[in-house]
Design an enzyme around this catalytic site. Structure first.
Site, PDB file in Angstrom:
ATOM      1  CB  THR A 153      91.233   3.996 -22.574  1.00  0.00           C
ATOM      2  OG1 THR A 153      91.041   3.212 -23.744  1.00  0.00           O
ATOM      3  CG2 THR A 153      92.535   3.602 -21.905  1.00  0.00           C
ATOM      4  CE  LYS A 179      91.801  -0.062 -23.560  1.00  0.00           C
ATOM      5  NZ  LYS A 179      92.228   0.942 -24.622  1.00  0.00           N
ATOM      6  CB  THR A 190      93.664  -7.239 -29.459  1.00  0.00           C
ATOM      7  OG1 THR A 190      92.603  -6.287 -29.416  1.00  0.00           O
ATOM      8  CG2 THR A 190      93.802  -7.888 -28.111  1.00  0.00           C
ATOM      9  CD  GLU A 276      88.294   5.873 -29.504  1.00  0.00           C
ATOM     10  OE1 GLU A 276      89.040   5.868 -28.503  1.00  0.00           O
ATOM     11  OE2 GLU A 276      88.602   6.417 -30.578  1.00  0.00           O
ATOM     12  CG  ASN A 402      89.893   9.423 -31.394  1.00  0.00           C
ATOM     13  OD1 ASN A 402      90.804   8.928 -30.770  1.00  0.00           O
ATOM     14  ND2 ASN A 402      88.823   8.738 -31.765  1.00  0.00           N
ATOM     15  CB  THR A 407      91.954  17.752 -22.598  1.00  0.00           C
ATOM     16  OG1 THR A 407      91.208  17.756 -23.819  1.00  0.00           O
ATOM     17  CG2 THR A 407      93.297  18.411 -22.828  1.00  0.00           C
TER      18      THR A 407
END
Length: 407
Positions: A153, A179, A190, A276, A402, A407
């Site tokens: 993702t 992932k 996980t 991230e 985040n 979107t």
């Protein structure tokens, strides 16, 4: 013999995989549907999220894996199929479509989803894409790579690895893809991780060794303190290595456990490093504890500390953030026994001894903290137990990613 090799989930004998763009979310061009299948029936085991809110695929897999047998895993990205209209029905449709496309029983298929929560899954796109996906299945390395891409993702890098060991004179291979970049604070699993092996091992023994390894790998990482609704760790073992079946407590069990530990440690570290927006992998090594459990609790408190993560991002040797995180971990200890050091790039610098700060070379500390991996060494000086946990720094990009995730 224990060595890393290539191939991920297609490295072990008898496994094929692939991933395609099934257009689950219109306008997206990346792979979003993965399929992994064994040529023969497998022993199967799984560990799943402890979040009270569980996605439909997790609920379905918990039931499906109870019989300890499976042959295939189908997983999508782009939509978590959680808390949405017809979510469980669509998980069943996904399972049934894969089974029919492969010509196997429906209860031989495990299902996974990851992505946005609360949006209805485009199950029609999955059903339409499956025949093409089955036609592309391959045991070549590309099969694992395409499947690994399909479950990503916000991940920035594909995560796959394989390891070879020898059990009772037979070469055994274990491979995996995973992932996870955000919403990573797992317990019993996980984000998504799928492991395949040609080892002969029954499902009960497989579940035991998986739990042992998970507890000291995936359960010791954190990106942001959020536990997902979809966390799943699944392993399939088809026995095609033709080894004597691995028995609990045997030498073979220890060999298999060590190989699985090596694989899962590698994948867990990659997940933490790819948090991230992350710029640094944070490794916290806690030594000198009364128990391993206590060392884990202390280490997870440090890697989960937003202030520590922000300090590492800024390359600031602010060890006060570390001792503060130790202090609110819930563990009882003597602060006047704590030693702290930062390490990286082969260098180390002690910044705290006996709970008190030291004068240290700020330039050296800055150079250490600029390394991609920053190691925080903590010695509690109260016992012999130790543990290692992994996290990442907290950057401006985490909020950007985040802030508009849907979107």
């Amino acid at each position: 013999m224990l060595k890393l090799t290539h191939g991920g989930v297609t490295a072990a004998k008898g496994f094929r995989a692939y991933g395609i763009n099934a257009k689950i979310r219109e306008g997206k061009t990346k792979n979003d549907l993965a399929l992994i299948v064994s040529d023969t029936e497998c022993s199967a085991a799984g560990l799943f999220t402890t979040n009270k809110v569980k996605a439909a695929p997790v609920l379905l897999d918990i039931e499906t894996v109870r019989n300890g047998k499976a042959r295939a895993i189908i997983a999508n990205s782009g939509n978590a199929n959680a808390c949405a209209e017809a979510d469980y029905e669509n998980a069943l449709r996904m399972q049934k479509a894969a089974a029919e496309a492969l010509g196997i029983a429906q209860d031989q298929v495990l299902v996974g989803s990851t992505g946005v929560i609360g949006m209805k899954l485009n199950i029609e796109a999955i059903e339409k894409g499956l025949p093409k996906l089955v036609d592309l299945l391959t045991s070549d390395d590309i099969g694992s790579a395409e499947a690994a891409k399909a479950i990503m993702t916000t991940d920035t890098v594909m995560k796959e690895q394989a390891v070879i060991c020898e059990i009772n004179g037979k070469e055994v291979t274990i491979g995996g893809i995973s992932k996870g970049s955000g919403m990573i604070h797992p317990n019993m699993g996980t984000m998504l991780c799928y492991i395949t092996t040609d080892c002969a091992i029954d499902s009960v023994t497989l579940k035991k060794v998986l739990k042992e390894v998970c507890d000291c790998t995936f359960n010791r990482i954190s990106v942001d303190g959020d536990t997902s609704t979809n966390d799943s760790l699944i392993i399939l073992a088809n026995g095609m290595a033709d080894n004597e079946p691995v028995a609990e407590g045997s030498e073979a069990y220890q060999v298999f456990r060590e190989a699985l530990l090596k694989l899962c440690t590698d994948l867990a570290r990659r997940m933490a490093a790819d948090g991230e927006g992350a710029k640094h992998l944070i490794t916290c090594r806690v030594a000198g504890c009364e128990s391993e459990e206590k060392a884990v609790t202390l280490g997870k408190s440090v890697i989960g500390s937003s202030l520590t993560k922000a300090a590492v991002f800024g390359c600031d040797a602010n060890w006060g953030r570390v001792i503060c995180a130790l202090g609110y971990s819930g563990c009882d200890f003597d602060p006047l026994k704590v030693d702290i050091a930062f390490a990286g790039g082969g260098e180390s610098i002690t910044v705290c001894t006996g709970g008190k700060g030291l004068a240290f070379d700020e330039e050296k500390a800055l150079a250490i903290l600029k390394n991609n991996e920053v190691i925080i060494d903590v010695n509690m000086n109260e016992g012999d137990a130790e543990a290692t946990c992994w996290g990442c720094d907290l950057t401006y990009d985490y909020v950007k990613i985040n802030g508009d995730y849907r979107t």
